[in-house]
Enzyme design. Structure first.
Site, short mmCIF file in Angstrom:
data_model
loop_
_atom_site.label_atom_id
_atom_site.label_comp_id
_atom_site.label_asym_id
_atom_site.label_seq_id
_atom_site.Cartn_x
_atom_site.Cartn_y
_atom_site.Cartn_z
N SER A 1 16.18 21.39 -16.18
CA SER A 1 15.09 22.06 -16.48
C SER A 1 15.58 23.35 -17.25
O SER A 1 16.56 23.83 -16.87
CB SER A 1 14.35 22.44 -15.07
OG SER A 1 13.67 23.57 -15.37
N LYS B 1 17.30 21.70 -11.15
CA LYS B 1 16.53 20.22 -11.15
C LYS B 1 17.23 19.16 -12.00
O LYS B 1 18.23 19.43 -13.01
CB LYS B 1 15.17 20.38 -12.09
CG LYS B 1 14.07 21.30 -11.51
CD LYS B 1 13.38 20.34 -10.67
CE LYS B 1 12.50 19.29 -11.30
NZ LYS B 1 11.36 19.68 -11.85
N GLU C 1 10.59 8.20 -16.77
CA GLU C 1 9.15 8.69 -17.43
C GLU C 1 8.70 8.41 -18.73
O GLU C 1 7.61 8.32 -18.72
CB GLU C 1 9.47 10.19 -17.13
CG GLU C 1 9.44 10.79 -15.56
CD GLU C 1 9.54 12.16 -15.68
OE1 GLU C 1 8.94 13.03 -14.87
OE2 GLU C 1 10.64 12.66 -16.02
N HIS D 1 0.74 -1.23 0.02
CA HIS D 1 -0.14 -0.20 -0.09
C HIS D 1 0.84 1.32 -0.05
O HIS D 1 0.38 2.31 0.50
CB HIS D 1 -1.05 -0.08 1.10
CG HIS D 1 -1.66 -1.32 1.41
ND1 HIS D 1 -2.89 -1.45 0.91
CD2 HIS D 1 -1.39 -2.30 2.01
CE1 HIS D 1 -3.45 -2.71 1.09
NE2 HIS D 1 -2.42 -3.27 2.07
#
Ligand code: ARG
Length: 472
Positions: free
Chosen positions: A285, A291, A298, A164
Site C-alpha cells: 500500500s 499491507k 482481485e 453458506h
C-alpha cells in the site's frame, strides 16, 4: 460541414461515388485501429484464396504465384514494422490488398475476384479464434498441472469445508483444489467443442449469395485446415454463433477463475491466514506500510465482468440482425479480441500465483478444523451406523452441540460418561471417529474427500492430462 477536402477514402469505392467520406465518418467507419490484429490471418486467408483461383483456372498459375509471394512480402513488411496502415485504409482487408497492389502492380487487383470482404472477414476471424482457442486450452492445461501438483502435496492437509460460508465438514485440501481441476477440465473440453464450430470455412460465400466464378471452396478450406465449409452462403457470411459460443466458454472460465480468486483473497486475510502470499505476487500500500495485497486474484475477479460484458454485447448485437452481412458485425472484433486477451492473461496470472505466488499454511489449516463443530455430522453418522435412525441421531447431536456451545466446549471435550449419558451406544471409539483426520478419511464414497478417494482422483487427473498430451 464540408466534405470538399479529398480523402484517400474516395479511392476505395467504385466510380459510383463522387466525393469523399467526411473525415469524421471515415474515422467512425474504420476498423483498422483494431482489426490490424487479424493481419496475418488475412494474409494467410488471401494466399489460400489466390491458390484456389489458380487451381480452378480463374487466374493463371503465374498470377497465383505472384499474389502469394506478394502477400508474403506484405507479411514481412508488417513484421518488420515497415507497413503500418492508418485510417485511410479503412480496414485490414483493404490495407493488405492495397499494399499488395503497390508491390506487385495490376495482378494485385485480381486478388478480390470471387470474394467479398464479408466472407474474408469471417475467414480471418475464424482463423484468429482457432489459434487462440488452441493457446487458451494449453494454458488451461498448465494451470491444471499446477493445481494437480499442489493437490499431490496436500492430500492429508486439512481445510475447513464450507456451505453458506459456514463451517460444514473438514476436507482434504487436495480435494478442494481438485474441484477447480474439474471445472477447468470442463472448460478445456468445452473450448474443444467450440473449436469444431469455429473451424468451418465461410470463404467463397461471397458477399451473400455465392459467386459466378467456378471456385472450389473445399480446396481453399483444405489449404487453411478447416474441417468443412458453410453449406449456406447467407449463413456463412452472417454467422457469429462461433464467437458467442467462445465468449460463453470464456465467461465460464472466468467464473471459475473468479471463484478461485475469491477464495484466495479471503484465505490470505488476517481472519483466515490459510495462505501467505509471496512477494512476487502481491503488492503493498502507498500509505499503510504493513499491507500486502492480493492484487492478482482481485484483478482476475475484476476482469471477469469484462468478459461477461463482451458476451452480452455480441448477443445483443446479433439479435435484431436481418440476413445477411450488416456493418454491425464489425463490432464483434473488439469484444472478441479483448475476451481472448483477458482470458489468456488471467489464466497465466493464476498459474503463476498458484505455482509460485502463494504458500498454504498446513498448521494453521489443521488448527482451524480442530476447533469447530464440523465433526458433528460424524457423531450422527456414528450412531446411525449403530442402528439409531439418522434423524433421531441428528436431533440428539444438535442438542449436544447446543450444550457444548453454552459451556464453551468442543465435542472432543466431552467425557465418555457424558457421551454415554446422551446415548448408551457411545463407546470409547467416538473420539477417534470425531478426530478431523478420521472425519475426512471416512468419507470414502466415490468422489468424496476421503484420502483414498482423493488419491484415486489424482490418478484419474494424471490420466486426463496424459491423454490430452497424447492427442495434442
Ligand atoms: N471491416 C469490416 C468488418 O469488420 C469488413 C467487412 C465489410 N463488409 C462490408 N460489406 N462493408 O465487418
Amino acid at each position: 460541414m464540408s466534405t470538399a477536402s479529398p480523402s484517400p477514402q474516395s479511392a476505395t469505392w467504385s466510380q459510383r461515388f463522387e466525393s469523399a467520406l467526411h473525415p469524421a465518418i471515415a474515422q467512425f467507419n474504420a476498423s483498422i485501429g483494431f482489426d490490424i490484429e487479424l493481419i496475418e490471418y488475412d494474409i494467410t486467408g488471401s494466399q489460400a484464396h489466390a491458390r484456389m483461383l489458380a487451381h480452378t483456372g480463374i487466374i493463371t498459375p503465374e498470377e497465383g504465384e505472384t499474389l502469394v509471394q506478394g502477400l508474403e512480402q506484405v507479411r514481412q513488411e508488417y513484421r518488420q514494422g515497415q507497413f503500418q496502415p492508418g485510417v485511410e485504409a479503412e480496414d485490414v482487408h483493404f490495407a493488405v490488398e492495397r499494399r499488395l497492389t503497390e508491390l506487385i502492380g495490376d495482378v494485385g487487383k485480381k486478388l478480390h475476384t470471387a470474394r467479398s470482404r464479408n466472407d474474408q472477414v469471417g475467414t480471418d476471424t475464424r482463423l484468429y479464434l482457432r489459434d487462440h482457442i488452441r493457446h487458451i486450452r494449453q494454458r488451461i492445461r498448465t494451470l491444471q498441472g499446477v493445481l494437480l501438483r499442489l493437490a499431490e502435496q496436500h492430500v492429508e492437509t486439512l481445510i475447513p469445508g464450507y456451505t453458506h460460508l459456514q463451517r460444514a465438514q473438514p476436507l482434504s485440501l487436495a480435494h478442494h483444489l481438485l474441484a477447480y481441476f474439474e471445472m477447468l477440465q470442463r472448460d478445456w473440453e468445452r473450448l474443444g467443442d467450440v473449436a469444431k464450430r469455429v473451424n468451418v470455412s465461410p470463404l467463397g460465400c461471397g458477399a451473400l449469395a455465392g459467386t459466378t466464378f467456378p471456385i472450389d471452396r473445399h480446396y481453399s478450406a483444405e489449404l487453411l485446415h478447416f474441417d468443412s465449409v458453410y453449406s449456406n452462403s447467407l449463413d456463412g457470411v452472417s454467422d457469429r454463433d462461433f464467437a458467442i459460443e467462445f465468449l460463453c466458454g470464456a465467461s465460464l472460465i472466468m467464473v471459475h477463475l473468479s471463484r478461485l480468486s475469491e477464495e484466495v483473497i479471503f484465505w490470505a486475510s488476517e481472519e483466515f491466514r490459510f495462505v501467505t502470499l509471496r512477494d512476487s505476487c502481491s503488492t503493498g500500500s502507498s500509505i499503510m506500510p504493513q499491507k500486502k495485497n492480493p492484487d492478482v486474484p482481485e484483478l482476475v475477479r475484476g476482469k471477469t465482468g469484462r468478459v461477461f460484458g463482451h458476451l452480452q454485447a455480441l448477443l445483443v448485437m446479433m439479435k435484431g440482425l436481418p440476413l445477411a452481412y450488416n456493418k454491425d458485425l464489425q463490432e464483434d472484433k473488439e469484444a472478441l479480441f479483448d475476451g481472448v486477451k483477458t482470458v489468456e492473461a488471467c489464466l497465466e496470472a493464476m498459474t503463476i500465483l498458484f505455482d509460485q505466488g502463494l504458500e498454504f499454511q498446513p498448521a494453521r489449516l489443521g488448527a482451524a478444523v480442530a476447533e469447530d463443530f464440523s465433526n458433528a455430522t460424524d457423531v450422527a453418522d456414528y450412531l446411525a451406523a449403530k442402528g439409531v435412525p439418522f434423524r433421531e441421531a441428528y436431533n440428539l447431536v444438535g442438542k449436544v452441540v447446543k450444550t457444548c456451545l453454552s459451556q464453551g466446549k468442543l465435542l472432543k471435550d466431552l467425557s465418555l460418561e457424558e457421551w454415554q449419558a446422551l446415548h448408551p451406544q457411545f463407546a470409547a471409539d467416538i473420539y477417534e471417529a470425531i478426530a478431523p483426520k478420521q472425519v475426512v478419511a471416512a468419507r470414502n464414497s466415490y468422489g468424496g474427500t476421503g484420502f483414498e478417494q482423493v488419491r484415486q482422483a489424482i490418478a484419474r487427473a494424471h490420466d486426463r492430462l496424459g491423454a490430452a498430451e497424447a492427442t495434442a
